[in-house]
Write a protein that holds these residues in place. Structure first.
Motif, PDB file in Angstrom:
ATOM      1  N   UNK A  36      -8.157 -86.085  -4.734  1.00 13.83           N
ATOM      2  CA  UNK A  36      -8.688 -87.280  -4.254  1.00 13.83           C
ATOM      3  C   UNK A  36      -8.493 -87.597  -2.575  1.00 13.83           C
ATOM      4  N   UNK A  37      -7.482 -87.221  -2.107  1.00 10.04           N
ATOM      5  CA  UNK A  37      -7.117 -87.494  -0.604  1.00 10.04           C
ATOM      6  C   UNK A  37      -8.102 -86.690   0.160  1.00 10.04           C
ATOM      7  N   UNK A  38      -8.511 -85.533  -0.322  1.00  2.92           N
ATOM      8  CA  UNK A  38      -9.344 -84.718   0.404  1.00  2.92           C
ATOM      9  C   UNK A  38     -10.646 -85.375   0.749  1.00  2.92           C
ATOM     10  N   UNK A  39     -11.081 -86.446  -0.216  1.00  2.86           N
ATOM     11  CA  UNK A  39     -12.247 -87.257   0.146  1.00  2.86           C
ATOM     12  C   UNK A  39     -11.985 -88.098   1.461  1.00  2.86           C
ATOM     13  N   UNK A  40     -11.018 -88.578   1.651  1.00  8.18           N
ATOM     14  CA  UNK A  40     -10.724 -89.413   2.768  1.00  8.18           C
ATOM     15  C   UNK A  40     -10.457 -88.552   3.887  1.00  8.18           C
ATOM     16  N   UNK A  41     -10.053 -87.196   3.857  1.00  6.56           N
ATOM     17  CA  UNK A  41      -9.597 -86.519   4.986  1.00  6.56           C
ATOM     18  C   UNK A  41     -11.088 -86.148   5.513  1.00  6.56           C
ATOM     19  N   UNK A  42     -12.213 -85.851   4.821  1.00  8.54           N
ATOM     20  CA  UNK A  42     -13.636 -85.349   4.980  1.00  8.54           C
ATOM     21  C   UNK A  42     -14.098 -86.753   5.599  1.00  8.54           C
ATOM     22  N   UNK A  43     -14.282 -87.734   5.220  1.00 11.16           N
ATOM     23  CA  UNK A  43     -14.483 -88.938   5.911  1.00 11.16           C
ATOM     24  C   UNK A  43     -14.064 -89.353   7.327  1.00 11.16           C
ATOM     25  N   UNK A  44     -12.555 -89.188   7.344  1.00 11.55           N
ATOM     26  CA  UNK A  44     -11.965 -89.174   8.586  1.00 11.55           C
ATOM     27  C   UNK A  44     -12.460 -88.310   9.593  1.00 11.55           C
ATOM     28  N   UNK A  45     -12.769 -87.005   9.418  1.00 10.37           N
ATOM     29  CA  UNK A  45     -13.280 -85.928   9.968  1.00 10.37           C
ATOM     30  C   UNK A  45     -14.588 -86.268  10.702  1.00 10.37           C
ATOM     31  N   UNK A  46     -15.473 -87.197   9.912  1.00 10.48           N
ATOM     32  CA  UNK A  46     -16.744 -87.278  10.422  1.00 10.48           C
ATOM     33  C   UNK A  46     -16.628 -88.470  11.441  1.00 10.48           C
ATOM     34  N   UNK A  47     -15.725 -89.277  11.138  1.00 16.75           N
ATOM     35  CA  UNK A  47     -15.608 -90.511  12.177  1.00 16.75           C
ATOM     36  C   UNK A  47     -14.986 -89.981  13.223  1.00 16.75           C
ATOM     37  N   UNK A  48     -14.087 -88.970  13.338  1.00 15.18           N
ATOM     38  CA  UNK A  48     -13.698 -88.519  14.470  1.00 15.18           C
ATOM     39  C   UNK A  48     -14.340 -87.749  15.240  1.00 15.18           C
ATOM     40  N   UNK A  49     -15.503 -87.265  14.361  1.00 14.31           N
ATOM     41  CA  UNK A  49     -16.897 -86.449  15.195  1.00 14.31           C
ATOM     42  C   UNK A  49     -17.742 -87.445  15.920  1.00 14.31           C
ATOM     43  N   UNK A  50     -17.584 -88.621  15.572  1.00 13.50           N
ATOM     44  CA  UNK A  50     -18.576 -89.600  16.209  1.00 13.50           C
ATOM     45  C   UNK A  50     -19.787 -90.427  15.078  1.00 13.50           C
ATOM     46  N   UNK A  51     -19.491 -89.883  14.006  1.00  6.02           N
ATOM     47  CA  UNK A  51     -20.336 -90.729  13.068  1.00  6.02           C
ATOM     48  C   UNK A  51     -19.993 -92.128  12.916  1.00  6.02           C
ATOM     49  N   UNK A  52     -20.761 -92.989  12.627  1.00  2.00           N
ATOM     50  CA  UNK A  52     -20.625 -94.297  12.625  1.00  2.00           C
ATOM     51  C   UNK A  52     -20.961 -94.753  11.035  1.00  2.00           C
ATOM     52  N   UNK A  53     -21.322 -93.932  10.099  1.00  2.50           N
ATOM     53  CA  UNK A  53     -21.558 -94.088   8.747  1.00  2.50           C
ATOM     54  C   UNK A  53     -20.748 -93.123   7.874  1.00  2.50           C
ATOM     55  N   UNK A  54     -20.019 -93.604   6.787  1.00  7.04           N
ATOM     56  CA  UNK A  54     -19.286 -92.859   5.890  1.00  7.04           C
ATOM     57  C   UNK A  54     -20.098 -92.987   4.731  1.00  7.04           C
ATOM     58  N   UNK A  55     -20.598 -91.868   4.133  1.00 10.18           N
ATOM     59  CA  UNK A  55     -21.527 -91.726   2.902  1.00 10.18           C
ATOM     60  C   UNK A  55     -20.546 -91.366   1.596  1.00 10.18           C
ATOM     61  N   UNK A  56     -20.374 -92.337   0.661  1.00 15.23           N
ATOM     62  CA  UNK A  56     -19.473 -92.300  -0.241  1.00 15.23           C
ATOM     63  C   UNK A  56     -19.719 -91.025  -1.195  1.00 15.23           C
TER      64      UNK A  56
END
Length: 298
Positions: A36-56
């Protein structure tokens, strides 16, 4: 210059890759159960890359998919896990929005299955009820037919959150949905349900410009996020497929993908991002090119 919403990229494919496990018909849902924590890590990677939306990670969390393996009773728990992981990543980033993903009820790229709109609305409505207190908007994804669009939008009619509709077009003809129906024929559906934005997703990037020429005539915000598959294989169109039936393109690195997306922005798209096989490195490059061009990422 324009204000551009920068979506994230692939969630399901990225989770499968990072898990290192063999793909299963449950796709990213299986990964979320095991890690389950891998999901949060993927979201964090995209926020760090500059994304402004996290898709569940809820694209494939449907009772119709879970009951194949006797897990349909776990749907609320899986939805809660996906929401918690997205919320944790957003809290760490201290900004951004969460989009509640609503994928096809039965299978992707299968307009032939076309669930009854009233039945589909009931099933989508359950998902909306479970998610609406935790998301900023709903993103209906990979819609391949007019009837599929109707059912999903009908299921969102009670929510007060914005609804974005993402349609999937033929890889060799961006003017037609995967059902073969004309993309332009979605207009009455848009008028009836009034989604806040209309997008093209999970299609080859080369097909998207023709589709956007049609979307821009609908008078609402529009955009796109493409996949990086060579094609949708016959093997993937069978019942309960696994993603290893699809092949990643080798000619669509971050620079090449960003070039496509910048063309969409030039056409007037205000929402861009990536779909399957488009990862954080692609989104980072796209964010860089948007900023260099003078656009504001919102």
């Amino acid at each position: 210059m324009a204000q551009i919403t920068l979506l994230d990229g692939s969630i399901g494919q990225e989770l499968v890759k990072r898990s290192g496990d063999r793909a299963t018909p449950l796709w990213s849902t299986r990964v979320m159960i095991d890690y389950p924590d891998l999901v949060g890590q993927v979201h964090q990677s995209y926020f760090d890359a500059g994304a402004t939306v996290a898709t569940t990670n809820t694209y494939a969390v449907h009772r119709s998919r879970l009951n194949r393996v006797g897990m349909d009773s776990q749907m609320p728990t899986l939805i809660a896990t996906a929401l918690e992981q997205a919320e944790a990543a957003r809290a760490q980033s201290k900004e951004g929005r969460i989009a509640g993903a609503l994928g096809p009820l039965l299978a992707s790229y299968r307009p032939d299955l076309n669930p009854d709109p009233v039945d589909a609305a009931e099933k989508f409505g359950e998902l909306v009820g479970l998610m609406q207190d935790h998301v900023d908007l709903f993103l209906i994804e990979t819609v391949s037919s007019l009837q599929e669009a109707e059912g999903a939008l009908l299921g969102c009619k009670e929510t007060t959150k914005p609804v974005w509709l993402a349609l999937s077009v033929m890889d060799d003809d961006g003017t037609r949905l995967r059902s073969g129906e004309a993309l332009a024929d979605i207009a009455p559906v848009l008028d009836r349900f009034a989604p806040q934005a209309v997008l093209i997703n999970c299609s080859r990037p080369e097909a998207i410009p023709a589709a956007l020429d049609i979307l821009k005539g609908f008078g609402r915000p529009f955009g796109a996020y493409a996949n990086g598959f060579t094609r949708i294989s016959e093997g993937f169109l069978k019942d309960a497929p696994t993603v290893d039936a699809l092949e990643q393109r080798q000619d669509l690195g971050p620079d090449a993908y960003a070039a496509h997306a910048m063309q969409w922005v030039a056409q007037g798209a205000s929402i861009v991002g990536g779909c399957c096989e488009v990862g954080p490195e692609h989104i980072a490059e796209l964010a860089s090119q948007l900023k260099t061009a003078g656009h504001e990422i919102v």
